[in-house]
Design an enzyme around this catalytic site. Structure first.
Site, short mmCIF file in Angstrom:
data_model
loop_
_atom_site.label_atom_id
_atom_site.label_comp_id
_atom_site.label_asym_id
_atom_site.label_seq_id
_atom_site.Cartn_x
_atom_site.Cartn_y
_atom_site.Cartn_z
CB VAL A 52 -1.20 0.10 1.07
CG1 VAL A 52 -1.85 -1.24 1.08
CG2 VAL A 52 -0.81 0.65 2.43
CE1 TYR A 102 -0.33 4.03 13.96
CE2 TYR A 102 -1.31 5.02 15.43
CZ TYR A 102 -1.55 4.53 14.50
OH TYR A 102 -1.87 3.67 14.60
CE LYS A 133 -3.74 5.02 11.57
NZ LYS A 133 -4.28 4.03 10.41
P1 NAI Z 1 -0.78 -4.80 12.59
O1 NAI Z 1 0.76 -4.69 12.57
O2 NAI Z 1 -0.93 -6.70 13.88
O3 NAI Z 1 -0.90 -5.22 10.77
C1 NAI Z 1 -1.05 -4.55 9.89
C2 NAI Z 1 -1.22 -5.58 8.88
O4 NAI Z 1 -1.46 -4.39 7.70
C3 NAI Z 1 -0.22 -6.67 8.41
O5 NAI Z 1 -1.38 -7.45 7.69
C4 NAI Z 1 0.53 -5.98 7.93
O6 NAI Z 1 1.04 -7.07 6.86
C5 NAI Z 1 -0.42 -5.21 6.65
N1 NAI Z 1 0.80 -3.88 6.27
C6 NAI Z 1 1.94 -2.71 6.77
N2 NAI Z 1 2.28 -2.20 5.35
C7 NAI Z 1 1.93 -2.18 4.40
C8 NAI Z 1 2.41 -2.66 3.47
N3 NAI Z 1 3.02 -0.86 3.45
N4 NAI Z 1 1.22 -2.61 2.25
C9 NAI Z 1 0.15 -3.57 2.84
N5 NAI Z 1 -0.12 -4.24 3.75
C10 NAI Z 1 0.81 -3.46 5.10
O7 NAI Z 1 -1.59 -3.98 13.29
P2 NAI Z 1 -3.15 -3.72 13.66
O8 NAI Z 1 -3.23 -3.60 15.16
O9 NAI Z 1 -3.90 -4.96 13.31
O10 NAI Z 1 -3.58 -2.45 12.90
C11 NAI Z 1 -4.72 -2.27 11.71
C12 NAI Z 1 -4.99 -1.26 11.76
O11 NAI Z 1 -5.89 -0.42 12.72
C13 NAI Z 1 -3.33 -0.03 11.54
O12 NAI Z 1 -3.88 0.81 10.53
C14 NAI Z 1 -3.30 1.06 12.70
O13 NAI Z 1 -2.70 1.67 12.94
C15 NAI Z 1 -4.63 0.91 13.85
N6 NAI Z 1 -4.78 0.88 14.82
C16 NAI Z 1 -4.45 -0.21 15.90
C17 NAI Z 1 -4.44 0.05 16.83
C18 NAI Z 1 -4.13 -1.29 17.98
O14 NAI Z 1 -4.09 -0.94 19.13
N7 NAI Z 1 -3.52 -2.49 17.30
C19 NAI Z 1 -5.09 1.48 17.28
C20 NAI Z 1 -5.64 2.08 16.35
C21 NAI Z 1 -5.29 1.86 15.08
#
Ligand code: NAI
Length: 251
Positions: free
Chosen positions: A67, A158, A162
């Site tokens: 992405v 970040y 966001k």
């Molecule tokens: P995670 O790190 O477990 O998963 C992130 C996903 O995004 C993975 O599938 C990874 O392969 C994919 N990804 C990362 N860079 C990429 C790229 N360049 N191209 C394609 N895919 C890519 O993170 P999580 O916790 O599941 O977070 C998901 C979303 O929720 C993110 O946008 C994060 O910022 C947001 N978020 C998460 C929070 C948390 O407490 N875990 C809190 C607030 C927001």
């Protein structure tokens, strides 16, 4: 690829679907009867999830795209719309953190976080807008964060990304609403995934103490909100930030 049964289903793209919140969203949307296109950088991680969803009566396929690479992401989304003849739901979930205090934050960590969390959503929405307008239906969901709403020390990059998603989403809601396309933000609080796994017990205890519901969030909590805002019945809900944080911010 798609047989006629599949193309009758609403088609949803979920980025960052290989694990964590994106995986839970994909599973939930499949459960809601969508054909889900799982997007992440590596097909290997996605194919097993697609197989799992298909084996349990859902419908999913996998597409690899970085992405952070605008041309890879654009051709992925245009390819999905072309293959299925429609695109109904886009969930921009992929995200990264590169935390540091501002004085120590490198240009690279600033630009990487802006590109993967914010620019990617702009690029994906731009590619999705045409097929959604053509179909006179669309549900765009950008996954932001409470950090982008109330700020967080060590996360200036970040939080800026966001927070930028909120302006992007509200502008899109205004541009596309008349065409049946809604755009909303879902802003998670602290959710237990790989992204937060490395944070120490002290931080987790502090977060826990600040929550009304007295438990840390799980990915399914976010999937629940995404299922709601992407439902056919949510056509009057647009331009909103839905905060799912156990009452941490009440922003
Ligand atoms: P995670 O790190 O477990 O998963 C992130 C996903 O995004 C993975 O599938 C990874 O392969 C994919 N990804 C990362 N860079 C990429 C790229 N360049 N191209 C394609 N895919 C890519 O993170 P999580 O916790 O599941 O977070 C998901 C979303 O929720 C993110 O946008 C994060 O910022 C947001 N978020 C998460 C929070 C948390 O407490 N875990 C809190 C607030 C927001």
């Amino acid at each position: 690829m798609a047989d006629s049964e599949q193309t009758e289903k609403r088609v949803a793209i979920v980025t960052g679907a290989s694990r964590g919140i994106g995986r839970a969203i994909a599973q939930r949307l499949a459960h809601e009867g969508r054909h889900v296109v799982l997007v992440s950088r590596s097909l290997d991680a996605l194919q097993s999830l697609a197989d799992e969803i298909n084996a349990s009566g859902g419908s999913a396929s996998a597409a690899a795209a970085d992405v952070g690479d605008a041309s890879s992401l654009t051709s992925c989304i245009e390819g999905v719309a072309q293959e299925f003849g429609r695109l109904d739901i886009l969930v921009n979930n992929a995200g990264i953190t590169r935390d540091n205090l501002i004085l120590r934050l490198s240009d690279e960590d600033l630009m990487d976080v802006l590109r993967v969390n914010l620019v990617s959503a702009f690029v994906a929405c731009r590619a999705a807008a045409r097929p959604m307008m053509k179909g006179k239906f669309g549900r765009i969901v950008n996954i932001a964060s409470t950090s982008g709403l109330v700020g967080n020390a060590g996360q200036t990059n970040y939080a800026a990304a966001k927070s930028g998603l909120v302006g992007l989403t509200r502008s899109l809601a205004r541009e596309l609403g008349a065409k049946g396309v809604t755009a909303n933000v879902v802003a998670p609080g602290f959710i237990e995934t790989d992204m937060t796994a490395s944070l120490g017990d002290e931080i987790k205890s502090k977060v826990l103490a600040s929550l009304c519901v007295r438990r840390l969030g799980v990915a399914e909590d976010i999937a629940e909100a995404v299922a709601f805002v992407t439902s056919d019945g949510s056509g009057y809900l647009t331009g909103q930030v839905i905060t799912v944080d156990g009452g941490m911010t009440m922003a």
